[in-house]
Design a protein around this motif. Structure first.
Motif, PDB file in Angstrom:
ATOM      1  N   ILE A 146     101.665 -25.812  13.444  1.00  0.00           N
ATOM      2  CA  ILE A 146     100.813 -24.859  13.751  1.00  0.00           C
ATOM      3  C   ILE A 146     100.173 -25.320  14.864  1.00  0.00           C
ATOM      4  O   ILE A 146      99.482 -26.206  14.891  1.00  0.00           O
ATOM      5  CB  ILE A 146      99.761 -24.400  12.581  1.00  0.00           C
ATOM      6  N   TYR A 147     100.310 -24.583  16.044  1.00  0.00           N
ATOM      7  CA  TYR A 147      99.809 -24.912  17.333  1.00  0.00           C
ATOM      8  C   TYR A 147      98.539 -23.998  17.417  1.00  0.00           C
ATOM      9  O   TYR A 147      98.937 -22.816  17.849  1.00  0.00           O
ATOM     10  CB  TYR A 147     100.518 -24.997  18.345  1.00  0.00           C
ATOM     11  N   ALA A 148      97.363 -24.238  17.337  1.00  0.00           N
ATOM     12  CA  ALA A 148      96.374 -23.331  17.513  1.00  0.00           C
ATOM     13  C   ALA A 148      95.397 -23.976  18.544  1.00  0.00           C
ATOM     14  O   ALA A 148      95.011 -24.900  18.528  1.00  0.00           O
ATOM     15  CB  ALA A 148      95.499 -23.118  16.094  1.00  0.00           C
ATOM     16  N   LYS A 149      94.790 -22.784  19.388  1.00  0.00           N
ATOM     17  CA  LYS A 149      93.652 -23.220  20.197  1.00  0.00           C
ATOM     18  C   LYS A 149      92.465 -23.371  19.472  1.00  0.00           C
ATOM     19  O   LYS A 149      91.887 -22.267  19.317  1.00  0.00           O
ATOM     20  CB  LYS A 149      93.682 -22.322  21.510  1.00  0.00           C
ATOM     21  N   LEU A 150      91.986 -24.211  19.067  1.00  0.00           N
ATOM     22  CA  LEU A 150      90.720 -24.540  18.407  1.00  0.00           C
ATOM     23  C   LEU A 150      89.328 -24.522  19.586  1.00  0.00           C
ATOM     24  O   LEU A 150      88.294 -24.267  19.046  1.00  0.00           O
ATOM     25  CB  LEU A 150      90.665 -25.608  17.556  1.00  0.00           C
ATOM     26  N   ASP A 151      90.032 -24.770  20.605  1.00  0.00           N
ATOM     27  CA  ASP A 151      88.902 -25.093  21.332  1.00  0.00           C
ATOM     28  C   ASP A 151      88.073 -23.879  22.092  1.00  0.00           C
ATOM     29  O   ASP A 151      86.901 -23.766  22.386  1.00  0.00           O
ATOM     30  CB  ASP A 151      89.410 -25.755  22.921  1.00  0.00           C
ATOM     31  N   ALA A 152      88.867 -22.753  22.002  1.00  0.00           N
ATOM     32  CA  ALA A 152      88.197 -21.409  22.166  1.00  0.00           C
ATOM     33  C   ALA A 152      86.965 -21.007  21.207  1.00  0.00           C
ATOM     34  O   ALA A 152      86.115 -20.561  21.627  1.00  0.00           O
ATOM     35  CB  ALA A 152      89.294 -20.354  22.066  1.00  0.00           C
ATOM     36  N   ASP A 153      87.433 -21.379  19.872  1.00  0.00           N
ATOM     37  CA  ASP A 153      86.184 -20.921  18.817  1.00  0.00           C
ATOM     38  C   ASP A 153      85.140 -21.878  19.191  1.00  0.00           C
ATOM     39  O   ASP A 153      84.104 -21.540  18.694  1.00  0.00           O
ATOM     40  CB  ASP A 153      87.208 -21.086  17.544  1.00  0.00           C
ATOM     41  N   VAL A 154      85.568 -23.241  19.304  1.00  0.00           N
ATOM     42  CA  VAL A 154      84.415 -24.069  19.465  1.00  0.00           C
ATOM     43  C   VAL A 154      83.582 -23.924  20.743  1.00  0.00           C
ATOM     44  O   VAL A 154      82.278 -23.702  20.761  1.00  0.00           O
ATOM     45  CB  VAL A 154      84.838 -25.700  19.659  1.00  0.00           C
ATOM     46  N   ARG A 155      84.194 -23.361  22.086  1.00  0.00           N
ATOM     47  CA  ARG A 155      83.419 -22.783  22.978  1.00  0.00           C
ATOM     48  C   ARG A 155      82.424 -21.618  22.794  1.00  0.00           C
ATOM     49  O   ARG A 155      81.235 -21.576  23.310  1.00  0.00           O
ATOM     50  CB  ARG A 155      84.161 -22.622  24.212  1.00  0.00           C
ATOM     51  N   VAL A 156      83.240 -20.813  21.850  1.00  0.00           N
ATOM     52  CA  VAL A 156      82.330 -19.463  21.440  1.00  0.00           C
ATOM     53  C   VAL A 156      81.118 -19.836  20.632  1.00  0.00           C
ATOM     54  O   VAL A 156      79.863 -19.541  20.905  1.00  0.00           O
ATOM     55  CB  VAL A 156      83.072 -18.493  20.717  1.00  0.00           C
ATOM     56  N   ARG A 157      81.441 -20.838  19.908  1.00  0.00           N
ATOM     57  CA  ARG A 157      80.305 -21.498  18.838  1.00  0.00           C
ATOM     58  C   ARG A 157      79.267 -22.126  19.684  1.00  0.00           C
ATOM     59  O   ARG A 157      77.746 -21.707  19.550  1.00  0.00           O
ATOM     60  CB  ARG A 157      80.576 -22.467  17.839  1.00  0.00           C
ATOM     61  N   LEU A 158      79.534 -22.858  20.649  1.00  0.00           N
ATOM     62  CA  LEU A 158      78.621 -23.568  21.773  1.00  0.00           C
ATOM     63  C   LEU A 158      77.764 -22.439  22.500  1.00  0.00           C
ATOM     64  O   LEU A 158      76.512 -22.672  22.654  1.00  0.00           O
ATOM     65  CB  LEU A 158      79.256 -24.539  22.422  1.00  0.00           C
TER      66      LEU A 158
END
Length: 63
Positions: A36-48
């Motif tokens: 599974i290739y998921a972009k987790l950085d987008a979720d982390v950026r939104v949280r930050l």
């Protein structure tokens, strides 16, 4: 039936049972690993970004 015939019949039934058990099909399942290739950085950026907005709302004189 004589004792000898009974033994032969039992032996024949035993061999037939073993032969039938040896011929049963074997089903094997092989599952390949799922990548599974998921972009987790987008979720982390939104949280930050949310945390930063909350901090700025709580302390407007930070900067």
């Amino acid at each position: 039936m004589t004792r000898n015939q009974t033994r032969r019949a039992v032996a024949l039934l035993g061999f037939l049972a073993v032969g039938a058990a040896a011929c049963t099909p074997t089903v094997r399942l092989q599952v390949d690993p799922i990548q599974i290739y998921a972009k987790l950085d987008a979720d982390v950026r939104v949280r930050l970004d949310r945390e930063l907005q909350e901090l700025l709302a709580e302390n407007p004189n930070l900067f």
